[in-house]
Design a protein around this motif. Sequence first.
Motif, PDB file in Angstrom:
ATOM      1  N   ALA A  78       3.686  -0.097 -12.824  1.00 28.90           N
ATOM      2  CA  ALA A  78       3.752  -0.744 -14.141  1.00 28.90           C
ATOM      3  C   ALA A  78       5.155  -1.296 -14.382  1.00 28.90           C
ATOM      4  N   HIS A  79       6.170  -0.603 -13.898  1.00 32.46           N
ATOM      5  CA  HIS A  79       7.550  -1.083 -14.030  1.00 32.46           C
ATOM      6  C   HIS A  79       7.832  -2.263 -13.104  1.00 32.46           C
ATOM      7  N   THR A  80       7.363  -2.156 -11.864  1.00 31.85           N
ATOM      8  CA  THR A  80       7.712  -3.147 -10.842  1.00 31.85           C
ATOM      9  C   THR A  80       6.782  -4.355 -10.826  1.00 31.85           C
ATOM     10  N   GLY A  81       5.599  -4.201 -11.413  1.00 34.27           N
ATOM     11  CA  GLY A  81       4.619  -5.287 -11.380  1.00 34.27           C
ATOM     12  C   GLY A  81       3.882  -5.395 -10.056  1.00 34.27           C
ATOM     13  N   GLU A  82       4.079  -4.421  -9.173  1.00 34.41           N
ATOM     14  CA  GLU A  82       3.411  -4.437  -7.870  1.00 34.41           C
ATOM     15  C   GLU A  82       1.898  -4.323  -8.046  1.00 34.41           C
ATOM     16  N   GLN A  83       1.177  -5.200  -7.373  1.00 37.66           N
ATOM     17  CA  GLN A  83      -0.285  -5.182  -7.375  1.00 37.66           C
ATOM     18  C   GLN A  83      -0.758  -5.358  -5.927  1.00 37.66           C
ATOM     19  N   PRO A  84      -0.750  -4.265  -5.161  1.00 39.19           N
ATOM     20  CA  PRO A  84      -0.995  -4.371  -3.722  1.00 39.19           C
ATOM     21  C   PRO A  84      -2.441  -4.639  -3.322  1.00 39.19           C
ATOM     22  N   PHE A  85      -3.375  -4.499  -4.233  1.00 42.19           N
ATOM     23  CA  PHE A  85      -4.781  -4.697  -3.895  1.00 42.19           C
ATOM     24  C   PHE A  85      -5.247  -6.038  -4.441  1.00 42.19           C
ATOM     25  N   LYS A  86      -5.775  -6.894  -3.569  1.00 39.51           N
ATOM     26  CA  LYS A  86      -6.162  -8.265  -3.942  1.00 39.51           C
ATOM     27  C   LYS A  86      -7.671  -8.451  -3.838  1.00 39.51           C
ATOM     28  N   CYS A  87      -8.220  -9.210  -4.770  1.00 36.07           N
ATOM     29  CA  CYS A  87      -9.641  -9.574  -4.754  1.00 36.07           C
ATOM     30  C   CYS A  87      -9.891 -10.490  -3.556  1.00 36.07           C
ATOM     31  N   CYS A  88     -10.941 -10.198  -2.794  1.00 34.27           N
ATOM     32  CA  CYS A  88     -11.255 -11.006  -1.614  1.00 34.27           C
ATOM     33  C   CYS A  88     -11.826 -12.369  -1.984  1.00 34.27           C
ATOM     34  N   MET A  89     -12.238 -12.545  -3.236  1.00 35.97           N
ATOM     35  CA  MET A  89     -12.835 -13.812  -3.666  1.00 35.97           C
ATOM     36  C   MET A  89     -11.810 -14.750  -4.319  1.00 35.97           C
ATOM     37  N   CYS A  90     -10.984 -14.204  -5.223  1.00 39.84           N
ATOM     38  CA  CYS A  90     -10.084 -15.075  -5.990  1.00 39.84           C
ATOM     39  C   CYS A  90      -8.601 -14.757  -5.796  1.00 39.84           C
ATOM     40  N   GLY A  91      -8.290 -13.637  -5.137  1.00 41.90           N
ATOM     41  CA  GLY A  91      -6.903 -13.293  -4.874  1.00 41.90           C
ATOM     42  C   GLY A  91      -6.183 -12.590  -6.004  1.00 41.90           C
ATOM     43  N   ARG A  92      -6.870 -12.297  -7.111  1.00 44.47           N
ATOM     44  CA  ARG A  92      -6.236 -11.595  -8.224  1.00 44.47           C
ATOM     45  C   ARG A  92      -5.778 -10.213  -7.757  1.00 44.47           C
ATOM     46  N   GLY A  93      -4.599  -9.792  -8.205  1.00 45.51           N
ATOM     47  CA  GLY A  93      -4.026  -8.532  -7.776  1.00 45.51           C
ATOM     48  C   GLY A  93      -4.320  -7.393  -8.735  1.00 45.51           C
ATOM     49  N   PHE A  94      -4.362  -6.173  -8.180  1.00 45.37           N
ATOM     50  CA  PHE A  94      -4.626  -4.968  -8.959  1.00 45.37           C
ATOM     51  C   PHE A  94      -3.739  -3.830  -8.484  1.00 45.37           C
ATOM     52  N   VAL A  95      -3.488  -2.881  -9.368  1.00 45.71           N
ATOM     53  CA  VAL A  95      -2.649  -1.731  -9.069  1.00 45.71           C
ATOM     54  C   VAL A  95      -3.418  -0.709  -8.223  1.00 45.71           C
ATOM     55  N   GLN A  96      -4.721  -0.544  -8.499  1.00 39.73           N
ATOM     56  CA  GLN A  96      -5.532   0.436  -7.798  1.00 39.73           C
ATOM     57  C   GLN A  96      -6.693  -0.250  -7.076  1.00 39.73           C
ATOM     58  N   MET A  97      -7.087   0.312  -5.944  1.00 37.96           N
ATOM     59  CA  MET A  97      -8.185  -0.259  -5.185  1.00 37.96           C
ATOM     60  C   MET A  97      -9.498  -0.211  -5.963  1.00 37.96           C
ATOM     61  N   CYS A  98      -9.720   0.853  -6.727  1.00 38.42           N
ATOM     62  CA  CYS A  98     -10.979   0.974  -7.473  1.00 38.42           C
ATOM     63  C   CYS A  98     -11.096  -0.147  -8.507  1.00 38.42           C
ATOM     64  N   ASP A  99      -9.980  -0.567  -9.101  1.00 41.98           N
ATOM     65  CA  ASP A  99     -10.030  -1.683 -10.053  1.00 41.98           C
ATOM     66  C   ASP A  99     -10.369  -2.986  -9.344  1.00 41.98           C
ATOM     67  N   THR A 100      -9.906  -3.136  -8.115  1.00 37.63           N
ATOM     68  CA  THR A 100     -10.230  -4.324  -7.328  1.00 37.63           C
ATOM     69  C   THR A 100     -11.721  -4.368  -7.049  1.00 37.63           C
ATOM     70  N   HIS A 101     -12.300  -3.233  -6.671  1.00 38.74           N
ATOM     71  CA  HIS A 101     -13.730  -3.188  -6.379  1.00 38.74           C
ATOM     72  C   HIS A 101     -14.563  -3.497  -7.630  1.00 38.74           C
ATOM     73  N   LYS A 102     -14.161  -2.953  -8.763  1.00 38.28           N
ATOM     74  CA  LYS A 102     -14.881  -3.232 -10.018  1.00 38.28           C
ATOM     75  C   LYS A 102     -14.825  -4.722 -10.332  1.00 38.28           C
ATOM     76  N   HIS A 103     -13.653  -5.325 -10.160  1.00 40.95           N
ATOM     77  CA  HIS A 103     -13.490  -6.755 -10.426  1.00 40.95           C
ATOM     78  C   HIS A 103     -14.348  -7.585  -9.485  1.00 40.95           C
ATOM     79  N   GLU A 104     -14.358  -7.243  -8.209  1.00 40.68           N
ATOM     80  CA  GLU A 104     -15.114  -8.015  -7.223  1.00 40.68           C
ATOM     81  C   GLU A 104     -16.611  -8.028  -7.518  1.00 40.68           C
ATOM     82  N   MET A 105     -17.107  -6.977  -8.165  1.00 39.43           N
ATOM     83  CA  MET A 105     -18.528  -6.926  -8.512  1.00 39.43           C
ATOM     84  C   MET A 105     -18.900  -8.060  -9.472  1.00 39.43           C
ATOM     85  N   PHE A 106     -17.966  -8.499 -10.313  1.00 37.31           N
ATOM     86  CA  PHE A 106     -18.253  -9.573 -11.262  1.00 37.31           C
ATOM     87  C   PHE A 106     -18.482 -10.905 -10.555  1.00 37.31           C
ATOM     88  N   HIS A 107     -17.920 -11.087  -9.374  1.00 38.17           N
ATOM     89  CA  HIS A 107     -18.139 -12.313  -8.619  1.00 38.17           C
ATOM     90  C   HIS A 107     -19.578 -12.416  -8.117  1.00 38.17           C
TER      91      HIS A 107
END
Length: 113
Positions: A78-107
Motif C-alpha cells: 500500500a505504501h509502495t504501490g507495488e501490484q505484482p499480480f496482473k490480469c491476463c486479459m487487460c493487464g490491470r495490476g493487483f496486490v494479491q493473486m486472489c484479487d486478480t483471479h476475482k477480477h479476471e472472472m468479470f472478463h
Amino acid sequence: MCDICYKWFVQNSQLDVHVSAVHYNARPYSCMLCNNSLRQKERKTRTWSHVNDTRKYQCPYCDKTCRKWYDLILHIRAHTGEQPFKCCMCGRGFVQMCDTHKHEMFHFKPVNR
C-alpha cells in the motif's frame, strides 16, 4: 458451489457465509472482548489471541505492526504501490493473486443485452 470463485462446500450454509464474507466483505459479528467486526462467529479457541497479541513485524514506513509476515508484505505494498499480480486479459495490476483471479472472472461474464 460458489458461482464467483467455484469453490465447493458441503453445506449451503457454509456457501452463504463464504459468499457474504469473502466476496462481499460482510462482517456481521463482533468480538466479545474488543468489539471488532468479524466475518464469522467467534470461537472460544480464538479468544487467546487477545491475550497473546504479539505483533512482531514492524512496517518500515509507518508505526503499524502485524502478527504475520505476509500481512506486513501486503501492508507495505500500500505504501509502495507495488501490484505484482496482473490480469491476463487487460493487464490491470493487483496486490494479491486472489484479487486478480476475482477480477479476471468479470472478463468471462456474459454481457446482458
